[in-house]
Design an enzyme around this catalytic site. Sequence first.
Site, mmCIF file in Angstrom:
data_model
loop_
_atom_site.group_PDB
_atom_site.id
_atom_site.type_symbol
_atom_site.label_atom_id
_atom_site.label_comp_id
_atom_site.label_asym_id
_atom_site.label_seq_id
_atom_site.Cartn_x
_atom_site.Cartn_y
_atom_site.Cartn_z
ATOM 1 N N TRP A 294 -1.731 -9.219 -6.531
ATOM 2 C CA TRP A 294 -0.531 -8.276 -6.488
ATOM 3 C C TRP A 294 0.405 -9.101 -5.582
ATOM 4 O O TRP A 294 1.697 -9.320 -6.058
ATOM 5 C CB TRP A 294 -0.696 -7.052 -6.235
ATOM 6 C CG TRP A 294 -1.641 -6.177 -7.188
ATOM 7 C CD1 TRP A 294 -2.839 -5.557 -7.087
ATOM 8 C CD2 TRP A 294 -1.326 -6.175 -8.575
ATOM 9 N NE1 TRP A 294 -3.384 -5.310 -8.261
ATOM 10 C CE2 TRP A 294 -2.540 -5.538 -9.245
ATOM 11 C CE3 TRP A 294 -0.295 -6.352 -9.466
ATOM 12 C CZ2 TRP A 294 -2.304 -5.130 -10.538
ATOM 13 C CZ3 TRP A 294 -0.578 -6.052 -11.019
ATOM 14 C CH2 TRP A 294 -1.665 -5.603 -11.353
ATOM 15 N N LYS B 200 -2.386 5.457 -9.130
ATOM 16 C CA LYS B 200 -3.468 5.553 -8.362
ATOM 17 C C LYS B 200 -3.700 6.568 -7.455
ATOM 18 O O LYS B 200 -4.703 7.279 -7.504
ATOM 19 C CB LYS B 200 -3.644 3.968 -7.508
ATOM 20 C CG LYS B 200 -3.791 3.185 -8.625
ATOM 21 C CD LYS B 200 -3.412 1.539 -8.369
ATOM 22 C CE LYS B 200 -3.439 0.568 -9.456
ATOM 23 N NZ LYS B 200 -2.586 -0.416 -9.221
ATOM 24 N N ASP C 293 4.019 -2.876 -0.358
ATOM 25 C CA ASP C 293 3.575 -2.410 -1.744
ATOM 26 C C ASP C 293 2.161 -1.567 -1.292
ATOM 27 O O ASP C 293 1.286 -2.209 -0.968
ATOM 28 C CB ASP C 293 3.096 -3.635 -2.517
ATOM 29 C CG ASP C 293 2.381 -3.106 -3.976
ATOM 30 O OD1 ASP C 293 2.254 -1.994 -4.219
ATOM 31 O OD2 ASP C 293 1.831 -3.800 -4.783
HETATM 32 C C1 LIG Z 1 -1.869 -1.563 -9.721
HETATM 33 C C2 LIG Z 1 -1.053 -2.132 -8.782
HETATM 34 C C3 LIG Z 1 0.204 -2.758 -8.893
HETATM 35 C C4 LIG Z 1 0.708 -2.726 -10.615
HETATM 36 O O1 LIG Z 1 1.319 -1.535 -10.651
HETATM 37 P P1 LIG Z 1 2.236 -1.425 -11.914
HETATM 38 O O2 LIG Z 1 2.657 0.103 -11.863
HETATM 39 O O3 LIG Z 1 1.023 -1.445 -13.300
HETATM 40 O O4 LIG Z 1 3.316 -2.238 -12.045
HETATM 41 C C5 LIG Z 1 0.885 -3.477 -8.100
HETATM 42 N N1 LIG Z 1 0.330 -3.555 -6.599
HETATM 43 C C6 LIG Z 1 -0.835 -2.941 -6.439
HETATM 44 C C7 LIG Z 1 -1.315 -3.231 -5.086
HETATM 45 C C8 LIG Z 1 -1.625 -2.331 -7.491
HETATM 46 O O5 LIG Z 1 -2.934 -1.806 -7.057
#
Ligand SMILES: *Cc1c(COP(=O)(O)O)cnc(C)c1O
Length: 356
Positions: free
Chosen positions: A101, A192, A168
């Site tokens: 990511w 999540k 993030d």
């Molecule tokens: C799942 C995830 C993403 C991607 O998220 P999307 O909503 O599918 O764009 C980005 N960063 C992390 C840390 C993730 O776990």
Amino acid sequence: MKVHNFNAGPSVLPNEVLYKASKALIDFEGSGMSILEIGHRTAPFIAVMEEARSLVKELMQLDDDFEVLYLQGGATMQFMQVPMNLLDNSGTAAYVDTGVWSNKAIKEAKLFGYVDVVASSKESNYNHIPKQFTIPPQASYLHITTNNTIYGTQWQMTPVTDVPLIADMSSDIMSRSMDFNKYSLIYAGAQKNMGAAGATMVAIRKSMLGKVTRKIPSILDYKNHIENGSMLNTPPVFAVYISMLTLRWLKEQGGVSAIEQLNDKKAALLYDEIDHNPLFRGTVVKEDRSKMNACFVMDKPEMEEEFLKFCKKEDIVGIKGHRLSGGFRVSMYNALPYESVEVMVEAMKYFSLKKA
Ligand SMILES: *Cc1c(COP(=O)(O)O)cnc(C)c1O
């Protein structure tokens, strides 16, 4: 019937959230209409949006400089929207590379300015969080990925820096107490730990804005979204509603510090089994282990398929590791009950006795 849902994302939601959402899908607050059938600029929906935004501020104890937005495009869109708004063509942004990511975030940032990857754990297949790095003082910001969903590592401390900090937090948002005010921008896909896919939460300090010279398309300009109360255009109404319900639920549980205690207990139970069961072995350094996603393998890889089949019979779902890291990944987000981890650990114990 419910199973033990260890999916990495989208992932388990509280039962009562699903129940309330299913009712609102048919008849929203006695209006005779589904929540999908009312205008987003009506009072009832504005109330949903405002409650969701203010619950984020309350649960994360964000100070007044922060604005909370619910946007579309996922965390993946934030990989480009962050540098587009905050990194000038002639500027530098610092990024720490802790896996897939953060790599994607780095790739997008390079479209907008100079990217200094100040540290990476790539050499060791991302099995730890880099501890030593120097941040160029002129950097517009430092970007980190607080929890690495695919590899199962997690930052245990907030890096100390004079430059604005951006994170993030898609896979550990509101799972543990942190001083969120040390950050200047925090983003997370809701699917999540805070709701359903389709909504992405962005908490941003207003004082960060208006510093780049480039022209920003209206829909991608944070300032526009703030001025329009996160309703620049039609928001993902159902996903925002589910996030609002999930945050209400979190508040009822006692908020972030209360859920952290439960998350600590769940992670301790599982990692203890991984460390003591002779068949299993963790894949990342212990001090950087994620409390959200536990990654582990079997010493005899040929047994992994059999263990997966065994777990399936026990209604254990979603534990197969990411295709990049193999083995198993057990995700233990806020809504995962402690009992599910107990069932998981029992399965590991039983399987290993059977094999002994
Ligand atoms: C799942 C995830 C993403 C991607 O998220 P999307 O909503 O599918 O764009 C980005 N960063 C992390 C840390 C993730 O776990």
